[in-house]
Design an enzyme around this catalytic site. Structure first.
Site, PDB file in Angstrom:
ATOM      1  N   CYS A 118      36.434  30.171   4.698  1.00 11.32           N
ATOM      2  CA  CYS A 118      37.048  29.532   5.878  1.00 11.32           C
ATOM      3  C   CYS A 118      38.540  29.303   5.716  1.00 11.32           C
ATOM      4  CB  CYS A 118      36.367  28.211   6.181  1.00 11.32           C
ATOM      5  SG  CYS A 118      34.602  28.370   6.325  1.00 11.32           S
ATOM      6  N   HIS A 259      40.635  23.612  10.596  1.00 12.34           N
ATOM      7  CA  HIS A 259      39.410  24.421  10.583  1.00 12.34           C
ATOM      8  C   HIS A 259      38.362  23.674  11.407  1.00 12.34           C
ATOM      9  CE1 HIS A 259      36.085  26.756   9.412  1.00 12.34           C
ATOM     10  NE2 HIS A 259      35.592  25.900   8.534  1.00 12.34           N
ATOM     11  N   ASN A 289      31.371  26.599  13.896  1.00  8.23           N
ATOM     12  CA  ASN A 289      32.256  26.963  12.781  1.00  8.23           C
ATOM     13  C   ASN A 289      32.302  28.489  12.680  1.00  8.23           C
ATOM     14  OD1 ASN A 289      33.316  27.531  10.257  1.00  8.23           O
ATOM     15  ND2 ASN A 289      32.246  25.869   9.213  1.00  8.23           N
TER      16      ASN A 289
HETATM   17  N1  ACO Z   1      18.342  19.024  13.274  1.00  8.87           N
HETATM   18  C1  ACO Z   1      17.627  17.897  13.055  1.00  8.87           C
HETATM   19  N2  ACO Z   1      17.599  17.283  11.866  1.00  8.87           N
HETATM   20  C2  ACO Z   1      18.329  17.823  10.869  1.00  8.87           C
HETATM   21  C3  ACO Z   1      19.099  18.991  11.039  1.00  8.87           C
HETATM   22  C4  ACO Z   1      19.062  19.593  12.293  1.00  8.87           C
HETATM   23  N3  ACO Z   1      19.781  20.712  12.577  1.00  8.87           N
HETATM   24  N4  ACO Z   1      19.700  19.275   9.872  1.00  8.87           N
HETATM   25  C5  ACO Z   1      19.351  18.323   8.997  1.00  8.87           C
HETATM   26  N5  ACO Z   1      18.513  17.436   9.600  1.00  8.87           N
HETATM   27  C6  ACO Z   1      17.892  16.265   9.034  1.00  8.87           C
HETATM   28  C7  ACO Z   1      17.779  16.341   7.536  1.00  8.87           C
HETATM   29  O1  ACO Z   1      16.616  17.047   7.156  1.00  8.87           O
HETATM   30  C8  ACO Z   1      17.716  14.883   7.169  1.00  8.87           C
HETATM   31  O2  ACO Z   1      16.407  14.424   7.376  1.00  8.87           O
HETATM   32  P1  ACO Z   1      15.745  13.379   6.342  1.00  8.87           P
HETATM   33  O3  ACO Z   1      16.618  12.149   6.402  1.00  8.87           O
HETATM   34  O4  ACO Z   1      14.371  13.191   6.913  1.00  8.87           O
HETATM   35  O5  ACO Z   1      15.775  14.063   5.019  1.00  8.87           O
HETATM   36  C9  ACO Z   1      18.618  14.220   8.208  1.00  8.87           C
HETATM   37  O6  ACO Z   1      18.712  15.152   9.291  1.00  8.87           O
HETATM   38  C10 ACO Z   1      20.016  13.906   7.720  1.00  8.87           C
HETATM   39  O7  ACO Z   1      20.512  15.061   7.054  1.00  8.87           O
HETATM   40  P2  ACO Z   1      21.908  15.039   6.362  1.00  8.87           P
HETATM   41  O8  ACO Z   1      22.126  16.309   5.632  1.00  8.87           O
HETATM   42  O9  ACO Z   1      22.047  13.750   5.633  1.00  8.87           O
HETATM   43  O10 ACO Z   1      22.848  15.005   7.644  1.00  8.87           O
HETATM   44  P3  ACO Z   1      24.382  14.726   7.695  1.00  8.87           P
HETATM   45  O11 ACO Z   1      24.625  13.525   8.533  1.00  8.87           O
HETATM   46  O12 ACO Z   1      25.043  14.790   6.352  1.00  8.87           O
HETATM   47  O13 ACO Z   1      24.906  15.979   8.525  1.00  8.87           O
HETATM   48  C11 ACO Z   1      25.943  18.123   8.260  1.00  8.87           C
HETATM   49  C12 ACO Z   1      24.694  17.292   8.030  1.00  8.87           C
HETATM   50  C13 ACO Z   1      26.208  18.226   9.742  1.00  8.87           C
HETATM   51  C14 ACO Z   1      25.715  19.527   7.692  1.00  8.87           C
HETATM   52  C15 ACO Z   1      27.136  17.457   7.559  1.00  8.87           C
HETATM   53  O14 ACO Z   1      26.808  17.117   6.236  1.00  8.87           O
HETATM   54  C16 ACO Z   1      28.358  18.319   7.558  1.00  8.87           C
HETATM   55  O15 ACO Z   1      28.938  18.603   8.594  1.00  8.87           O
HETATM   56  N6  ACO Z   1      28.844  18.742   6.387  1.00  8.87           N
HETATM   57  C17 ACO Z   1      30.058  19.534   6.303  1.00  8.87           C
HETATM   58  C18 ACO Z   1      29.732  20.935   6.526  1.00  8.87           C
HETATM   59  C19 ACO Z   1      30.967  21.734   6.772  1.00  8.87           C
HETATM   60  O16 ACO Z   1      31.913  21.251   7.335  1.00  8.87           O
HETATM   61  N7  ACO Z   1      30.952  22.943   6.363  1.00  8.87           N
HETATM   62  C20 ACO Z   1      32.005  23.816   6.662  1.00  8.87           C
HETATM   63  C21 ACO Z   1      33.070  23.893   5.636  1.00  8.87           C
HETATM   64  S1  ACO Z   1      33.082  25.365   4.776  1.00  8.87           S
HETATM   65  C22 ACO Z   1      32.807  26.636   5.759  1.00  8.87           C
HETATM   66  O17 ACO Z   1      33.106  26.512   6.899  1.00  8.87           O
HETATM   67  C23 ACO Z   1      32.140  27.889   5.298  1.00  8.87           C
END
Ligand code: ACO
Length: 333
Positions: A118, A259, A289
């Protein structure tokens, strides 16, 4: 000829392209166990574009490059160098840059890909600037293009809701106008954290086997929470350090193109950097993204919407697999 180490490097043309097919959160909820509410509240994403009918990464990148060349008023013979940032090349080799070269009808100029995920667009921006400053090139075409739908595990709700396909491109040109254009870029990486965001299968370390395919190792894997925490910290640090280096305060910045990964990351950055969110043109709600395409796609839209004017300070900030991160400061010409 103007160029050389004392010249300024400006974005002489800009363009973008995204596939026609829209995949909404509601449609995704029919494929994996998720909901529009969960995706919007956790990320800000409403829909993303998905390549269809054999559309390749190079096809998407070619469309963006054509738009940038047209905007710059340039013909294929005017381009002296092509660099493509992508983590979803059409194939391991030849490079997607060479494939796009043929599709655009460019001369036998140097063409190569850069793999910085990215952050790839800002890596190519810096390489393009430095090569222009060598004095050996006049116009450099750089493209960020991704077909991330091809490396999504459509059974993994933690990743497949986040990404989309698209491309953006710019033509960089050396001009004799001191104080404008790309004032500076900062690049960084920390390979020790690479495992939190990768695609383990398909490379020379794990060539494709029946087992590797059955174990779904040819898809993007991400530890979302870890990525989130590091992304906010390093993007903020990179951008603030760059501003200090150029004697610019956050208040002086007119437009921030980060980004486009997650709305919560952008909100946190805005607060921590003291930069109001109104200065951040945001399109992740419509594209998700798009990795290396994310910044040029948002930059092009912001420019078309009149959010960037001559004399504005524009700050670009990226983060991605590697881990890699980067920022770039532009005084729009
Ligand atoms: N729909 C419903 N529930 C979901 C989903 C979904 N799509 N995905 C995860 N969950 C659930 C999980 O299983 C978890 O359930 P549990 O509590 O029963 O175990 C719950 O939701 C919370 O999951 P978390 O992973 O804690 O959710 P979080 O609030 O951290 O959000 C996310 C996840 C959106 C991926 C976040 O961590 C994030 O944005 N991280 C950064 C990612 C990023 O920016 N990447 C790009 C940079 S690099 C590049 O671009 C290649």
């Amino acid at each position: 000829m103007i160029n050389g180490k004392d010249s300024s490097i400006v974005i002489g043309g800009i363009g973008s392209y995204a596939p026609q097919k829209i995949l909404s959160n509601q449609e995704l909820a029919k494929i994996v166990d998720t909901s529009d509410e969960w995706i919007r509240s956790r990320t800000g994403i409403r829909e993303r574009r998905i390549a269809q009918n054999g559309e390749t990464c190079s096809d998407i990148g070619t469309r963006a490059a054509q738009a940038a060349m047209e905007h710059a008023g340039m013909k294929p013979e005017d381009i002296d160098l092509l660099i493509v940032a992508t983590m979803t090349p059409d194939m391991p080799f030849p490079s997607t840059a060479c494939i796009i070269q043929t599709k655009l009808g460019l001369r036998n100029i140097p063409c190569f890909d850069v793999g910085a995920a990215c952050s790839g667009f800002l890596y190519t921006l810096e390489i393009g600037c430095q090569m222009l400053k060598s004095g050996d090139y006049r116009n450099v075409l750089i493209v960020g293009a991704e077909k991330l739908s091809s490396i999504m595990d459509w059974r993994d709700r933690t990743t497949c809701v986040l990404f989309g396909d698209g491309a953006g491109a710019v033509v960089l040109t050396a001009v004799d106008r001191p104080g404008v254009g790309i004032l500076g870029t900062s690049l960084a990486a920390n390979g020790a954290e690479g495992k939190i965001l990768n695609m383990p299968g398909g490379g020379s370390n794990e060539p494709a086997t029946t087992e590797s395919v059955l174990e779904r190792r040819h898809y993007l894997k991400m530890m979302g929470k870890e990525v989130f925490k590091i992304a906010v910290r390093v993007m903020e640090q990179s951008a603030l350090d760059l501003l200090v280096r150029h004697n610019i305060t956050p208040e002086d910045v007119d437009c921030v193109i980060p980004h486009q990964a997650n709305m919560r990351i952008l909100e946190l950055m805005s607060t921590r950097m003291g930069l109001p969110l109104e200065k951040f043109p945001i399109n992740l709600d419509r594209y998700g993204n798009t990795s290396a395409a994310s910044i040029p796609l948002a930059l092009n839209e912001a420019h078309q919407d009149g959010k960037i004017k001559s004399g504005d300070y524009v700050l670009l900030i990226a983060f991605g697999a590697g881990l890699t991160w980067a920022s770039s400061l532009i005084k729009w010409h």
